[in-house]
Design a protein around this motif. Structure first.
Motif, PDB file in Angstrom:
ATOM      1  N   ALA A   1     -11.844  24.955  51.308  1.00 35.46           N
ATOM      2  CA  ALA A   1     -11.821  25.179  52.758  1.00 35.46           C
ATOM      3  C   ALA A   1     -12.539  24.070  53.513  1.00 35.46           C
ATOM      4  O   ALA A   1     -12.359  23.930  54.725  1.00 35.46           O
ATOM      5  CB  ALA A   1     -12.456  26.533  53.089  1.00 35.46           C
TER       6      ALA A   1
ATOM      7  N   ASP B   1     -14.192  33.339  59.426  1.00 35.28           N
ATOM      8  CA  ASP B   1     -13.200  32.294  59.626  1.00 35.28           C
ATOM      9  C   ASP B   1     -13.332  31.765  61.052  1.00 35.28           C
ATOM     10  O   ASP B   1     -13.103  32.511  62.016  1.00 35.28           O
ATOM     11  CB  ASP B   1     -11.806  32.869  59.385  1.00 35.28           C
ATOM     12  CG  ASP B   1     -10.698  31.849  59.588  1.00 35.28           C
ATOM     13  OD1 ASP B   1     -10.979  30.639  59.494  1.00 35.28           O
ATOM     14  OD2 ASP B   1      -9.552  32.271  59.835  1.00 35.28           O
TER      15      ASP B   1
ATOM     16  N   ILE C   1      -6.324  23.598  60.700  1.00 39.91           N
ATOM     17  CA  ILE C   1      -7.516  24.402  61.000  1.00 39.91           C
ATOM     18  C   ILE C   1      -8.099  23.976  62.349  1.00 39.91           C
ATOM     19  O   ILE C   1      -8.461  24.807  63.181  1.00 39.91           O
ATOM     20  CB  ILE C   1      -8.568  24.257  59.890  1.00 39.91           C
ATOM     21  CG1 ILE C   1      -7.953  24.519  58.511  1.00 39.91           C
ATOM     22  CG2 ILE C   1      -9.744  25.186  60.152  1.00 39.91           C
ATOM     23  CD1 ILE C   1      -7.343  25.894  58.346  1.00 39.91           C
TER      24      ILE C   1
ATOM     25  N   ILE D   1     -16.374  30.158  56.246  1.00 39.81           N
ATOM     26  CA  ILE D   1     -15.536  31.121  55.544  1.00 39.81           C
ATOM     27  C   ILE D   1     -15.982  31.274  54.086  1.00 39.81           C
ATOM     28  O   ILE D   1     -15.669  32.263  53.428  1.00 39.81           O
ATOM     29  CB  ILE D   1     -14.052  30.703  55.633  1.00 39.81           C
ATOM     30  CG1 ILE D   1     -13.142  31.884  55.298  1.00 39.81           C
ATOM     31  CG2 ILE D   1     -13.769  29.485  54.747  1.00 39.81           C
ATOM     32  CD1 ILE D   1     -11.685  31.648  55.626  1.00 39.81           C
TER      33      ILE D   1
ATOM     34  N   GLY E   1      -6.552  27.558  53.982  1.00 40.93           N
ATOM     35  CA  GLY E   1      -6.804  28.993  53.986  1.00 40.93           C
ATOM     36  C   GLY E   1      -7.631  29.514  52.839  1.00 40.93           C
ATOM     37  O   GLY E   1      -7.801  30.723  52.693  1.00 40.93           O
TER      38      GLY E   1
ATOM     39  N   LYS F   1     -11.138  30.190  50.588  1.00 46.39           N
ATOM     40  CA  LYS F   1     -12.475  30.661  50.973  1.00 46.39           C
ATOM     41  C   LYS F   1     -13.549  30.040  50.083  1.00 46.39           C
ATOM     42  O   LYS F   1     -14.701  30.458  50.116  1.00 46.39           O
ATOM     43  CB  LYS F   1     -12.538  32.187  50.893  1.00 46.39           C
ATOM     44  CG  LYS F   1     -11.637  32.878  51.911  1.00 46.39           C
ATOM     45  CD  LYS F   1     -11.810  34.382  51.881  1.00 46.39           C
ATOM     46  CE  LYS F   1     -10.913  35.046  52.931  1.00 46.39           C
ATOM     47  NZ  LYS F   1     -11.077  36.523  52.937  1.00 46.39           N
TER      48      LYS F   1
END
Length: 212
Positions: A139, A105, A150, A80, A133, A135
């Motif tokens: 992450a 993602d 995740i 991501i 969440g 980027k």
């Protein structure tokens, strides 16, 4: 197919140390995953995989190590963090591995693709849900509740993305409650096996593999 019996750690001399301010730097978990794949190398060679995917490739060190031993396998990576995608392709090129990085993602934009091997070193640190969440480099570590928010999203995608005879390798820590992950995958019809485990600075890391 190469006759190599071990996975070498790819060279990353081309990377500026400052770049690791933006991309997860290979650490004990990365090397444990490489060791797990090496331990399972004869099994993997017998499978003779055509397509391999690493989800969340970071610096690209794991998928590149895989590609160095399986030069005839088409390797794909996702992340991501677009800076991680850039670093993954540069690591692959530096080690003469063909890799197709995709900025996405998890595996959200793969529709009909089926992979013989899927590898995932997830963001496993237990955090508040709102820390998930991102980027950027967050992450790579923020895992939310149980450090699994995740991971659990990907688990439910695996049945549609893994080839019928495929294998899924997943790194977890004990805080992620691995037995719950095993049960989720069992409900999806997968068997499980512990490949390797290690305690690093009081963090109990392990790699599981799942297959039909």
């Amino acid at each position: 197919m190469t006759a190599s019996t071990k996975l070498e750690t790819p060279y990353q001399n081309h990377i500026d140390k400052a770049d690791f301010d933006h991309v997860y730097e290979p650490a004990e978990d990365s090397f444990l995953l490489i060791d797990a794949l090496e331990k399972d190398l004869q099994y993997l060679k017998a499978k003779n995989p055509t397509f391999c995917l690493e989800v969340g490739s970071g610096s690209g060190v794991v998928i590149t190590a895989f590609g160095m031993v399986f030069p005839n396998t088409f390797c794909v990576s996702t992340d991501i963090n677009w800076k991680a995608c850039e670093m993954s392709i540069s690591t692959a090129k530096y080690n003469k591995v063909l890799l197709e990085p995709v900025n996405m993602d998890l595996v959200n934009f793969f529709v009909d693709n089926k992979f013989d091997v899927i590898i995932f070193n997830p963001p496993y640190v237990v955090t508040e849900s709102q820390e998930c969440g991102g980027k950027d480099i967050t992450a790579s570590w923020a895992g939310g509740i149980k450090g699994r928010e995740i991971t659990d999203r990907l688990l439910h995608m695996i049945p549609k993305k893994l080839a019928e005879d495929g294998t899924f390798y997943l790194l977890l820590i004990q805080d992620n409650i691995p037995n719950e992950v095993i049960e989720i995958m069992r409900m999806h019809g997968f068997k499980s096996e512990l490949v390797i485990r290690r305690i690093v600075r009081n963090e109990h890391q392990l790699v599981l593999k799942f297959y039909k």
